[in-house]
Design a protein around this motif. Structure first.
Motif, short mmCIF file in Angstrom:
data_model
loop_
_atom_site.label_atom_id
_atom_site.label_comp_id
_atom_site.label_asym_id
_atom_site.label_seq_id
_atom_site.Cartn_x
_atom_site.Cartn_y
_atom_site.Cartn_z
N SER A 16 -92.72 24.60 36.03
CA SER A 16 -92.41 23.26 36.51
C SER A 16 -92.42 22.30 35.33
O SER A 16 -93.19 22.48 34.38
CB SER A 16 -93.43 22.82 37.56
N SER A 17 -91.56 21.31 35.41
CA SER A 17 -91.52 20.29 34.36
C SER A 17 -92.45 19.13 34.65
O SER A 17 -92.60 18.22 33.84
CB SER A 17 -90.09 19.77 34.20
N ASP A 18 -93.10 19.17 35.83
CA ASP A 18 -94.04 18.11 36.19
C ASP A 18 -95.25 18.74 36.87
O ASP A 18 -95.44 19.95 36.81
CB ASP A 18 -93.37 17.06 37.09
N ASP A 19 -96.04 17.93 37.55
CA ASP A 19 -97.25 18.43 38.21
C ASP A 19 -97.06 18.66 39.70
O ASP A 19 -98.03 18.68 40.46
CB ASP A 19 -98.40 17.43 37.99
N SER A 20 -95.83 18.84 40.14
CA SER A 20 -95.58 19.03 41.57
C SER A 20 -96.19 20.34 42.05
O SER A 20 -96.22 21.34 41.32
CB SER A 20 -94.08 19.03 41.85
N PRO A 21 -96.72 20.36 43.28
CA PRO A 21 -97.33 21.59 43.82
C PRO A 21 -96.26 22.63 44.13
O PRO A 21 -95.07 22.33 44.14
CB PRO A 21 -98.01 21.09 45.10
N PRO A 22 -96.66 23.88 44.39
CA PRO A 22 -95.68 24.91 44.77
C PRO A 22 -94.83 24.47 45.96
O PRO A 22 -95.31 23.83 46.88
CB PRO A 22 -96.56 26.12 45.12
N GLU A 23 -93.57 24.85 45.90
CA GLU A 23 -92.61 24.42 46.93
C GLU A 23 -92.89 25.07 48.27
O GLU A 23 -92.66 24.48 49.33
CB GLU A 23 -91.19 24.77 46.46
N PHE A 24 -93.40 26.31 48.27
CA PHE A 24 -93.64 27.05 49.51
C PHE A 24 -95.10 27.48 49.58
O PHE A 24 -95.75 27.70 48.55
CB PHE A 24 -92.74 28.29 49.58
N SER A 25 -95.60 27.62 50.80
CA SER A 25 -96.96 28.12 51.00
C SER A 25 -97.05 29.56 50.48
O SER A 25 -96.05 30.26 50.34
CB SER A 25 -97.33 28.08 52.48
N THR A 26 -98.28 30.02 50.24
CA THR A 26 -98.46 31.37 49.72
C THR A 26 -97.93 32.41 50.71
O THR A 26 -97.29 33.39 50.31
CB THR A 26 -99.96 31.64 49.45
N PHE A 27 -98.15 32.19 52.01
CA PHE A 27 -97.66 33.15 53.01
C PHE A 27 -96.14 33.23 52.99
O PHE A 27 -95.57 34.33 52.98
CB PHE A 27 -98.14 32.75 54.42
N SER A 28 -95.47 32.08 52.97
CA SER A 28 -94.01 32.09 52.94
C SER A 28 -93.49 32.67 51.64
O SER A 28 -92.50 33.41 51.62
CB SER A 28 -93.46 30.67 53.13
N TRP A 29 -94.17 32.35 50.53
CA TRP A 29 -93.76 32.88 49.22
C TRP A 29 -93.86 34.40 49.20
O TRP A 29 -92.91 35.09 48.80
CB TRP A 29 -94.65 32.26 48.13
N VAL A 30 -94.99 34.93 49.66
CA VAL A 30 -95.17 36.37 49.69
C VAL A 30 -94.18 37.02 50.65
O VAL A 30 -93.59 38.07 50.35
CB VAL A 30 -96.62 36.73 50.07
N SER A 31 -93.97 36.40 51.81
CA SER A 31 -93.04 36.95 52.81
C SER A 31 -91.64 37.07 52.24
O SER A 31 -90.97 38.10 52.39
CB SER A 31 -93.03 36.07 54.06
N MET A 32 -91.18 36.01 51.59
CA MET A 32 -89.82 36.01 51.05
C MET A 32 -89.65 37.00 49.92
O MET A 32 -88.67 37.74 49.86
CB MET A 32 -89.43 34.60 50.61
N LEU A 33 -90.62 37.05 49.00
CA LEU A 33 -90.46 37.98 47.87
C LEU A 33 -90.56 39.42 48.33
O LEU A 33 -89.85 40.31 47.82
CB LEU A 33 -91.47 37.66 46.75
N PHE A 34 -91.41 39.70 49.33
CA PHE A 34 -91.56 41.07 49.81
C PHE A 34 -90.31 41.51 50.58
O PHE A 34 -89.77 42.60 50.34
CB PHE A 34 -92.79 41.20 50.71
N CYS A 35 -89.83 40.67 51.48
CA CYS A 35 -88.66 41.04 52.29
C CYS A 35 -87.41 41.14 51.43
O CYS A 35 -86.56 42.00 51.66
CB CYS A 35 -88.44 40.01 53.40
N ALA A 36 -87.30 40.28 50.42
CA ALA A 36 -86.14 40.34 49.53
C ALA A 36 -86.15 41.60 48.69
O ALA A 36 -85.11 42.21 48.43
CB ALA A 36 -86.11 39.11 48.63
N GLY A 37 -87.33 42.01 48.25
CA GLY A 37 -87.42 43.11 47.30
C GLY A 37 -87.49 44.50 47.90
O GLY A 37 -87.27 45.48 47.20
N ILE A 38 -87.77 44.60 49.19
CA ILE A 38 -88.02 45.92 49.78
C ILE A 38 -86.94 46.33 50.77
O ILE A 38 -86.32 47.36 50.64
CB ILE A 38 -89.40 45.94 50.47
N GLY A 39 -86.72 45.53 51.79
CA GLY A 39 -85.67 45.86 52.76
C GLY A 39 -86.03 47.03 53.64
O GLY A 39 -87.17 47.50 53.70
N THR A 40 -85.01 47.56 54.33
CA THR A 40 -85.21 48.65 55.28
C THR A 40 -85.65 49.93 54.58
O THR A 40 -86.21 50.83 55.21
CB THR A 40 -83.91 48.91 56.05
N GLY A 41 -85.44 50.00 53.27
CA GLY A 41 -85.83 51.20 52.53
C GLY A 41 -87.28 51.56 52.71
O GLY A 41 -87.65 52.75 52.70
#
Length: 509
Positions: free
Chosen positions: A80-105
């Motif tokens: 970040s270029s400033d002190d802004s907090p994370p854009e997404f909650s930890t649950f949403s962040w983990v959900s998105m990265l896990f679902c994007a990276g794994i899939g039906t496989g």
């Protein structure tokens, strides 16, 4: 575009060249499928046989580099270029990265991968023995664990730092190598780097869809008591495409985030049911043993090249998996970087490695050990069904052996559909990022651009699959992954150089 509106530019060369190259490869293979299949297999064997040790070393060095970053003096640096907090909650962040990276496989291999190692274990172990069971329940966790997720993490940090901290105009790979290659990022070298990313992601997406569609259509065939036909597969494709096109259309916040959150909740419900309804004690004891076995043999598994026995296990499984993770790495790097603004290098590294590994391990521990129990107690000969009828049939047979089989099968098919949608809406979004010349912080690619890649992912690989073109796409992931190792080195050097320059400037000021 009105005054003050965010600037956005499409890279027309990347946009057009990607489509042209895919057609240039796929059309000849469709015209001459027999000769094409032989050529593709020969290419796969040549790369894995002659360059396999490169993948082994890449995995080890990458893990060491990320450990140095996370626990060293740069671990506190935030994307970040400033002190802004994370854009997404930890649950949403983990959900998105896990679902994007794994899939039906993960549903596919989580249920059945153990069976391949049980029948043909590594290290010269006797097939179907007690020792074979230990390796069969451990190797899937290893292949989908820390080492694999580390291939996702490096591009995430490099792309995120260049974009959020250094003001790179886009998230393209070439931009993230600029600190090393300079203005050549705008020339032919930069174009080649960006094309490798686009082709690798399309190839990996085609392979994932090729695994998912037969599994879902077989499940729906059993659930609805209808033939598993070409028409049913087409219907599956249309439904999934409609879901992720709608998700891509409404954007990152309202579409991809909500769909990923829903998917994680449904998946956890399915895992809990299998754990409770199945042989709970066996699942927990075998899972605990497997985790310990991986930890005890982590160095051995990461460095095994099978130089004496040359059984082909390393090439068929470990090297292919590392190539697969590498091919998807830039895609995950772009997507996870986009959702990680405000998080530190240490948070991102430990979060991806820990949450990603734990999530995958859960599937192998619960689904895999439940299927293994069916095999060992002779309640269901999973290996026989796998050999005689194929993996999708074996997986669906395992699901149908559970109590409340129709309900569980319906939930399983729904989770597969949503997993497939969450993976490919993220992929379409990322392809649009990769074909963007300029994209300001917080800005999404326009809807028409996201929708184009959504339809490309939903239609092109499936068309090739039914025409006999899935194998070229599988091999494309391996072929593209080899030069992407060199790109990853450029990104790592560029990241370190940028961090040192920025820290030196901060110290002087």
């Amino acid at each position: 575009m009105g005054q003050g509106a965010p600037r956005y530019e499409v890279d027309r060369f990347i946009f057009v060249a990607t489509a042209v190259l895919v057609l240039a490869v796929s059309v000849p293979l469709m015209v001459a499928p027999v000769a094409g299949e032989a050529a593709v297999q020969a290419t796969f064997d040549f790369i894995t046989g002659n360059f396999g040790v490169v993948y082994i070393w890449a995995a080890v060095i990458n893990l060491g580099f990320l450990s140095w970053l996370a626990f060293g003096r740069y671990g506190h640096v935030r994307l970040s270029s400033d002190d802004s907090p994370p854009e997404f909650s930890t649950f949403s962040w983990v959900s998105m990265l896990f679902c994007a990276g794994i899939g039906t496989g993960i549903l596919y291999w989580g249920t059945i991968e153990w069976a391949y190692y049980f029948e043909a274990p590594p290290f010269g172990v006797e097939p179907r023995s007690v020792e074979a069971i230990e390796w069969a329940t451990s190797y899937p966790i290893f292949h989908w664990g820390i080492t694999g997720w580390a291939f996702y993490c490096l591009p995430t940090l490099a792309i995120g730092y260049a974009y959020f901290c250094r003001g790179a105009p886009s998230m393209r790979l070439s931009e993230n190598c600029r600190a090393v290659i300079g203005d050549r990022a705008d020339g032919p070298l930069g174009k080649v780097i960006d094309l490798l990313f686009m082709l690798g992601l399309l190839g990996a997406a085609g392979t994932g869809i090729g695994l998912a569609v037969p599994l879902i259509s077989n499940g729906l065939s059993e659930l609805l008591a209808i033939p598993d036909s070409f028409g049913l597969s087409v219907a599956v494709v249309l439904v999934v495409t409609a879901v992720f096109v709608a998700s891509v259309y409404v954007g990152l916040e309202r579409g991809i985030r909500r769909l990923s959150n829903l998917n994680v909740v449904l998946t956890l419900a399915l895992l809990v049911f299998v754990l409770v309804a199945g042989p709970t004690l066996f699942i927990l004891k075998t899972g605990t043993n497997s985790l310990g076995h991986v930890l005890q043999n982590f160095v051995r598994m990461n460095s095994w090249t099978d130089p004496i026995g040359e059984t082909g296990f390393v090439e068929t499984w470990t090297i292919f998996y590392w190539a697969w993770w590498i091919a998807l790495g830039p895609y995950m790097g772009m997507f996870v970087a986009r959702i990680s603004r405000g998080r530190s290098i240490r948070q991102i590294t430990l979060g991806m490695l820990a949450f990603g590994t734990a999530g995958c391990a859960l599937f192998f521990i619960v689904f895999g050990n439940y299927a293994l129990h069916l095999e060992l107690t002779e309640a269901l000969s999973v290996t026989s069904i796998l050999q005689d009828e194929g993996a999708p049939q074996a997986i669906i047979a395992v699901v149908q052996s559970l109590p409340l089989a129709p309900v569980v099968l319906a939930l399983f098919c729904l989770v597969c559909l949503v997993f497939m949608a969450t993976t490919y809406d993220s992929a379409a979004y990322t392809l649009a990022l990769g074909a963007s010349r300029r994209l300001e912080v917080g800005q999404d690619p326009p809807r028409w651009h996201r929708l184009f890649w959504a339809f490309a992912i939903g239609v092109l690989p499936i068309t090739l699959m039914f025409l006999g073109g899935l194998t070229p796409f599988q091999t494309a992931s391996v072929v593209v992954s080899l030069p992407l190792i060199a790109v990853a080195v450029l990104m790592a050097v560029s990241l370190v150089r940028s961090l040192r320059e920025d820290q030196a400037e901060t110290t002087r000021s």
